[in-house]
Design a protein around this motif. Structure first.
Motif, PDB file in Angstrom:
ATOM      1  N   ASP A 121      30.218  44.701  28.426  1.00  0.00           N
ATOM      2  CA  ASP A 121      30.203  45.427  29.705  1.00  0.00           C
ATOM      3  C   ASP A 121      31.462  45.992  30.105  1.00  0.00           C
ATOM      4  O   ASP A 121      32.241  45.854  29.471  1.00  0.00           O
ATOM      5  N   PHE A 122      31.452  46.721  31.345  1.00  0.00           N
ATOM      6  CA  PHE A 122      32.824  47.207  31.593  1.00  0.00           C
ATOM      7  C   PHE A 122      32.976  46.880  33.179  1.00  0.00           C
ATOM      8  O   PHE A 122      31.949  46.927  33.963  1.00  0.00           O
ATOM      9  N   THR A 123      33.854  46.149  33.567  1.00  0.00           N
ATOM     10  CA  THR A 123      34.341  45.934  34.983  1.00  0.00           C
ATOM     11  C   THR A 123      35.568  46.517  35.568  1.00  0.00           C
ATOM     12  O   THR A 123      36.436  46.564  34.876  1.00  0.00           O
ATOM     13  N   GLU A 124      35.516  46.750  36.775  1.00  0.00           N
ATOM     14  CA  GLU A 124      36.398  47.239  37.523  1.00  0.00           C
ATOM     15  C   GLU A 124      37.015  46.436  38.664  1.00  0.00           C
ATOM     16  O   GLU A 124      35.987  46.027  39.642  1.00  0.00           O
ATOM     17  N   GLU A 125      38.200  45.897  38.696  1.00  0.00           N
ATOM     18  CA  GLU A 125      38.810  44.895  39.537  1.00  0.00           C
ATOM     19  C   GLU A 125      39.913  45.286  40.099  1.00  0.00           C
ATOM     20  O   GLU A 125      40.237  46.224  39.696  1.00  0.00           O
ATOM     21  N   LEU A 126      40.420  44.552  41.206  1.00  0.00           N
ATOM     22  CA  LEU A 126      41.753  44.874  41.709  1.00  0.00           C
ATOM     23  C   LEU A 126      42.793  44.779  40.573  1.00  0.00           C
ATOM     24  O   LEU A 126      43.695  45.479  40.679  1.00  0.00           O
TER      25      LEU A 126
END
Length: 107
Positions: free
Chosen positions: A78-83
């Motif tokens: 998957d690909f995640t975008e977090e702070l």
């Protein structure tokens, strides 16, 4: 029967955003010995090799070498975008434990 890893639409979309296929590149996901838990993931843009398992979507490719494939059976890429940042991640049902950063695991 070994089930190959799955790749989410988000991961393929991110590869399309960075133009991986336009550069003749695929996302290579590999497992190597090392890390704080025994095994670690190597994730990088690379060229596909004839012996790789190729997973395709949205005109992009994710490749896994034959040695890494058993370690990634039924995993989700998957690909995640977090702070703290954006990154490709692997949810691996075969891992019995993992380190805090998620790049290292044991079986």
């Amino acid at each position: 029967m070994n089930l190959p890893p799955k790749v989410t639409d988000r991961a393929f979309a991110r590869l399309a955003e960075i133009g991986a296929a336009d550069q003749g590149q695929a996302l290579r996901v590999a497992v190597e010995g090392g890390g704080c838990s025994g095994f670690q993931y190597e994730i990088a843009l690379d060229e596909a090799k004839p012996e790789d398992l190729v997973l395709e979507g949205q005109g992009e490719m994710v490749v896994v070498d034959t040695v890494s494939l058993p370690f990634l059976e039924n995993a989700v890429i998957d690909f995640t975008e977090e702070l703290i940042g954006a990154r490709f991640t692997i949810e691996n049902p075969n891992a019995t434990s993992s380190c805090g950063c998620g790049t290292s695991f044991s079986m």
